[in-house]
Design a protein around this motif. Structure first.
Motif, PDB file in Angstrom:
ATOM      1  N   CYS A  48       0.846  -1.193   0.000  1.00  0.00           N
ATOM      2  CA  CYS A  48       0.000   0.000   0.000  1.00  0.00           C
ATOM      3  C   CYS A  48       0.886   1.250   0.000  1.00  0.00           C
ATOM      4  O   CYS A  48       1.830   1.344   0.799  1.00  0.00           O
ATOM      5  CB  CYS A  48      -0.885  -0.013   1.240  1.00  0.00           C
ATOM      6  SG  CYS A  48      -1.926   1.449   1.400  1.00  0.00           S
ATOM      7  N   HIS A  50       0.368   4.030   1.237  1.00  0.00           N
ATOM      8  CA  HIS A  50       0.253   4.834   2.444  1.00  0.00           C
ATOM      9  C   HIS A  50       1.357   4.474   3.445  1.00  0.00           C
ATOM     10  O   HIS A  50       2.321   5.215   3.597  1.00  0.00           O
ATOM     11  CB  HIS A  50      -1.148   4.654   3.064  1.00  0.00           C
ATOM     12  CG  HIS A  50      -1.362   5.499   4.285  1.00  0.00           C
ATOM     13  ND1 HIS A  50      -2.108   5.065   5.346  1.00  0.00           N
ATOM     14  CD2 HIS A  50      -0.912   6.729   4.607  1.00  0.00           C
ATOM     15  CE1 HIS A  50      -2.120   6.016   6.275  1.00  0.00           C
ATOM     16  NE2 HIS A  50      -1.406   7.037   5.844  1.00  0.00           N
ATOM     17  N   ARG A  51       1.235   3.341   4.089  1.00  0.00           N
ATOM     18  CA  ARG A  51       2.235   2.952   5.087  1.00  0.00           C
ATOM     19  C   ARG A  51       2.834   1.577   4.808  1.00  0.00           C
ATOM     20  O   ARG A  51       3.420   0.976   5.708  1.00  0.00           O
ATOM     21  CB  ARG A  51       1.609   2.948   6.485  1.00  0.00           C
ATOM     22  CG  ARG A  51       1.189   4.305   6.977  1.00  0.00           C
ATOM     23  CD  ARG A  51       2.349   5.096   7.563  1.00  0.00           C
ATOM     24  NE  ARG A  51       1.984   6.454   7.886  1.00  0.00           N
ATOM     25  CZ  ARG A  51       1.392   6.814   9.027  1.00  0.00           C
ATOM     26  NH1 ARG A  51       1.089   5.914   9.929  1.00  0.00           N
ATOM     27  NH2 ARG A  51       1.095   8.069   9.246  1.00  0.00           N
ATOM     28  N   GLY A  52       2.640   1.089   3.612  1.00  0.00           N
ATOM     29  CA  GLY A  52       3.345  -0.123   3.210  1.00  0.00           C
ATOM     30  C   GLY A  52       2.708  -1.441   3.598  1.00  0.00           C
ATOM     31  O   GLY A  52       3.316  -2.499   3.421  1.00  0.00           O
ATOM     32  N   MET A  53       1.488  -1.431   4.109  1.00  0.00           N
ATOM     33  CA  MET A  53       0.799  -2.691   4.432  1.00  0.00           C
ATOM     34  C   MET A  53       0.646  -3.533   3.163  1.00  0.00           C
ATOM     35  O   MET A  53       0.492  -3.006   2.066  1.00  0.00           O
ATOM     36  CB  MET A  53      -0.579  -2.382   5.026  1.00  0.00           C
ATOM     37  CG  MET A  53      -1.503  -3.554   5.196  1.00  0.00           C
ATOM     38  SD  MET A  53      -0.861  -4.814   6.310  1.00  0.00           S
ATOM     39  CE  MET A  53      -1.234  -4.090   7.905  1.00  0.00           C
ATOM     40  N   CYS A  67      -7.263  -1.425   1.643  1.00  0.00           N
ATOM     41  CA  CYS A  67      -6.136  -1.804   2.492  1.00  0.00           C
ATOM     42  C   CYS A  67      -6.645  -2.123   3.902  1.00  0.00           C
ATOM     43  O   CYS A  67      -7.512  -1.429   4.451  1.00  0.00           O
ATOM     44  CB  CYS A  67      -5.123  -0.672   2.526  1.00  0.00           C
ATOM     45  SG  CYS A  67      -3.727  -0.987   3.615  1.00  0.00           S
ATOM     46  N   TYR A  69      -5.125  -1.767   6.718  1.00  0.00           N
ATOM     47  CA  TYR A  69      -4.629  -0.942   7.813  1.00  0.00           C
ATOM     48  C   TYR A  69      -5.515   0.288   8.057  1.00  0.00           C
ATOM     49  O   TYR A  69      -6.128   0.435   9.110  1.00  0.00           O
ATOM     50  CB  TYR A  69      -3.184  -0.535   7.490  1.00  0.00           C
ATOM     51  CG  TYR A  69      -2.334  -0.156   8.679  1.00  0.00           C
ATOM     52  CD1 TYR A  69      -2.861  -0.101   9.973  1.00  0.00           C
ATOM     53  CD2 TYR A  69      -0.988   0.131   8.505  1.00  0.00           C
ATOM     54  CE1 TYR A  69      -2.078   0.236  11.052  1.00  0.00           C
ATOM     55  CE2 TYR A  69      -0.178   0.477   9.584  1.00  0.00           C
ATOM     56  CZ  TYR A  69      -0.733   0.533  10.857  1.00  0.00           C
ATOM     57  OH  TYR A  69       0.056   0.883  11.919  1.00  0.00           O
ATOM     58  N   HIS A  70      -5.636   1.171   7.068  1.00  0.00           N
ATOM     59  CA  HIS A  70      -6.428   2.395   7.265  1.00  0.00           C
ATOM     60  C   HIS A  70      -7.577   2.502   6.271  1.00  0.00           C
ATOM     61  O   HIS A  70      -8.220   3.543   6.181  1.00  0.00           O
ATOM     62  CB  HIS A  70      -5.548   3.637   7.144  1.00  0.00           C
ATOM     63  CG  HIS A  70      -4.327   3.592   8.014  1.00  0.00           C
ATOM     64  ND1 HIS A  70      -3.093   3.207   7.535  1.00  0.00           N
ATOM     65  CD2 HIS A  70      -4.171   3.835   9.343  1.00  0.00           C
ATOM     66  CE1 HIS A  70      -2.206   3.243   8.528  1.00  0.00           C
ATOM     67  NE2 HIS A  70      -2.833   3.610   9.629  1.00  0.00           N
TER      68      HIS A  70
HETATM   69  S1  FES Z   1      -1.145   1.379   5.094  1.00  0.00           S
HETATM   70 FE1  FES Z   1      -2.711   1.085   3.647  1.00  0.00          FE
HETATM   71  S2  FES Z   1      -4.220   2.507   4.168  1.00  0.00           S
HETATM   72 FE2  FES Z   1      -2.620   2.907   5.555  1.00  0.00          FE
END
Ligand code: FES
Length: 224
Positions: A48, A50-53, A67, A69-70
């Motif tokens: 992802c 955003h934060r790599g999930m 995603c 995570y968020h």
């Molecule tokens: S890591 Fe994917 S939405 Fe935040």
């Protein structure tokens, strides 16, 4: 074979149902294979923006994947379309997951970053019966050699076919790392004839090859 060198088989079509996703690896590159609710398969980088999930942990919602995570949601082109924490935000075009090309042929999902390359041709367009994907702790070259010793004819660097009795099998080879590989096996023939006992038989045949390869104590030809 790397993703920029040609089409790589990454999953049996039957293993990725509509509305689901799964992670896979090609020569160390982590990818997500997912199928939208319309039935189209997609292959992306498994990360992802955003934060790599891992996107493979996400949830498919219609033609978007969210995603875990968020909850950022991405459309089938990899473009982020919705950020739950900012529901009215017009998401910048730059927020996008890198995507690969994907196609389905012989009951297998293939992917590549090389638009010019061609998929292998087994000379048939009929029905197929999936057998299984097999994960082997040996380098791809050793795995292909074992299948050739069991009678397989190579169709390309990453595929081959083998006639066993009256049954023709198609096999796709995926290098997951320098030391590990995945093998995707189907019968080129109708499920009405091959589903059930034949699937089980050839799954066991492939497991025997894997056992011989990983043990390296039993000559592969004896297992075949
Ligand atoms: S890591 Fe994917 S939405 Fe935040």
């Amino acid at each position: 074979m790397k993703l920029n060198e040609g089409w790589v088989p990454v999953a049996l079509s039957s293993s990725i149902e509509a509305g689901t996703s799964a992670g896979a690896v090609v020569e160390g590159s982590e990818i997500v294979v997912w199928r939208d609710n319309s039935g189209n398969a997609h292959v992306w980088e498994d990360r992802c923006p955003h934060r790599g999930m891992r996107m493979s942990f996400g949830f498919v919602r219609g033609d978007h994947i969210a995603c875990l995570y968020h909850g950022w949601q991405y459309d089938t082109a990899g473009q982020c379309r919705y950020v739950p924490a900012h529901p009215t935000l017009e998401v910048p075009q730059t927020i996008k997951v890198p995507t690969y090309l994907s196609k389905e042929k012989y009951g297998i999902i293939w992917t590549t970053a090389d638009e010019e390359s061609a998929l292998p041709d087994a000379g048939t367009t009929g029905e197929i019966t999936p057998v299984r994907s097999l994960y082997v702790d040996r380098a791809i070259g050793d795995v292909i050699t074992a299948f050739e010793e069991a009678g397989m004819t190579a169709l390309s660097e990453q595929a081959g076919k083998v006639l066993l009795g009256d049954d023709l099998l198609f096999i796709g080879f995926q290098a997951t790392s320098d030391a590990k590989a995945a093998v995707h096996i189907v019968i080129l023939g109708s499920p009405a004839i091959h589903a059930g006992a034949k699937q089980k038989h050839y799954a066991q045949w492939a497991e025997g090859l894997r056992f011989a390869l990983e043990q390296a104590a039993v000559p592969v030809a004896e297992v075949a």
